[in-house]
Design a protein around this motif. Structure first.
Motif, PDB file in Angstrom:
ATOM      1  N   ASP A 157       0.715  -0.269   9.103  1.00 31.58           N
ATOM      2  CA  ASP A 157       1.510  -1.440   8.739  1.00 31.58           C
ATOM      3  C   ASP A 157       0.811  -2.303   7.685  1.00 31.58           C
ATOM      4  OD1 ASP A 157       3.454  -0.674  10.522  1.00 31.58           O
ATOM      5  OD2 ASP A 157       2.643  -1.876  12.176  1.00 31.58           O
ATOM      6  N   ASP A 158      -0.518  -2.317   7.706  1.00 37.74           N
ATOM      7  CA  ASP A 158      -1.250  -3.170   6.767  1.00 37.74           C
ATOM      8  C   ASP A 158      -1.634  -2.454   5.471  1.00 37.74           C
ATOM      9  OD1 ASP A 158      -3.020  -1.444   7.941  1.00 37.74           O
ATOM     10  OD2 ASP A 158      -4.596  -2.934   8.281  1.00 37.74           O
ATOM     11  N   ALA A 159      -1.184  -1.195   5.311  1.00 37.35           N
ATOM     12  CA  ALA A 159      -1.511  -0.439   4.104  1.00 37.35           C
ATOM     13  C   ALA A 159      -0.549  -0.811   2.977  1.00 37.35           C
ATOM     14  CB  ALA A 159      -1.456   1.056   4.368  1.00 37.35           C
ATOM     15  N   ALA A 160      -1.094  -1.114   1.821  1.00 38.54           N
ATOM     16  CA  ALA A 160      -0.283  -1.494   0.658  1.00 38.54           C
ATOM     17  C   ALA A 160      -0.123  -0.305  -0.286  1.00 38.54           C
ATOM     18  CB  ALA A 160      -0.924  -2.672  -0.071  1.00 38.54           C
ATOM     19  N   GLU A 161       1.108  -0.059  -0.697  1.00 40.25           N
ATOM     20  CA  GLU A 161       1.362   1.006  -1.670  1.00 40.25           C
ATOM     21  C   GLU A 161       0.781   0.622  -3.027  1.00 40.25           C
ATOM     22  OE1 GLU A 161       5.525   1.578  -1.758  1.00 40.25           O
ATOM     23  OE2 GLU A 161       5.635   2.585   0.194  1.00 40.25           O
ATOM     24  N   MET A 162       0.256   1.634  -3.715  1.00 43.98           N
ATOM     25  CA  MET A 162      -0.327   1.421  -5.038  1.00 43.98           C
ATOM     26  C   MET A 162       0.260   2.428  -6.014  1.00 43.98           C
ATOM     27  SD  MET A 162      -4.310   1.170  -3.809  1.00 43.98           S
ATOM     28  CE  MET A 162      -4.841   1.288  -5.523  1.00 43.98           C
TER      29      MET A 162
END
Length: 258
Positions: free
Chosen positions: A194-199
């Protein structure tokens, strides 16, 4: 139970888990864009009280006050991760087959939410929507891509799509700062924490008419399978030997007390 039995038991169970992982890798050797699992183990040391006594000043006494440290090791699973190394590319000539070269994923939409995959063997469903083999929608500019019957689809290296010569958007291509946080969920899909940000991916190339092969090396996996099998057999012999010693001890004690 003897400490030798416990060590052998944990060793056998660890090798059983390792064998299951190797078998799963071999079963998916022909799965498009499959990434093999890797397991790592380490020893957990059990220390006695006198093991924590460390004295470097040997001149303070004539002989050691404590016996030599004796540390017992029990094998534990330390880490299970996915090896995201690049697989080889196979030419298919199909305009809807897309391979990724570099770090990154296609983003697709499923009933459960966003999923990520490197399997670019796409199809067109009954409504003309571009979907995965499992029927999940492949996202282009954040939404579905609907193709007219008999459409000619062209995809450049950056993932930009043209339909019958007209621009139709760009595939949602993403990556993450830490790939180890991705979780395999079956169907060659991954979900992100949930805390992973797409890059936006760097140096990612989309190749139309190709499919990425799995990165499983059959010879390497077979060698590891033989090694694991022999290790399991060794631990099984240790368990059998310890059990025989226990039986003999019980019989002798019974004769003495009887």
């Amino acid at each position: 139970m003897r400490d030798s039995s416990l060590s052998a038991l944990f060793g056998a169970l660890s090798n059983e888990m390792r064998m299951s992982t190797i078998a799963n890798n071999l079963a998916n050797v022909n799965t498009t864009a499959y990434k093999k699992d890797h397991m790592a183990f380490h020893d957990v040391f059990t220390r006695f009280a006198h093991d924590y006594v460390v004295t470097t000043k040997s001149f303070l006494r004539g002989k050691d006050m404590f016996p030599e440290p004796k540390i017992m090791a029990k094998t534990r699973l330390a880490d299970q991760s996915v090896n995201f190394s690049q697989g080889s590319l196979k030419k298919t000539g199909n305009q809807l087959d897309l391979a990724l070269s570099g770090e990154g994923f296609f983003r697709v939409e499923s009933p459960e939410g966003a999923l990520y995959t490197r399997n670019g063997a796409f199809l067109v469903d009954a409504t003309g929507t571009l979907v995965t083999q499992q029927g999940n929608t492949v996202l282009v500019d954040g939404g579905p891509l609907v193709l007219p019957p008999g459409a000619k689809v062209t995809v450049d290296d950056g993932g930009n799509v043209s339909v019958n010569g007209e621009p139709a958007g760009q595939f949602d291509l993403v990556t993450f700062d830490d790939l180890s946080g991705l979780e395999r969920v079956g169907g060659n899909y991954y979900i992100a924490p949930d805390d992973a940000a797409e890059m936006p991916p760097e140096d990612l190339v989309v190749q139309q008419g190709y499919l990425e092969q799995g990165n499983v090396e059959v010879v390497t996996e077979m060698v590891e399978m033989l090694e694991t099998q022999r290790a399991f057999e060794m631990y099984a012999k240790m368990l059998k030997g310890t059990n025989e010693l226990d039986k003999q001890m019980i019989q002798r004690i019974g004769r003495i007390t009887g």
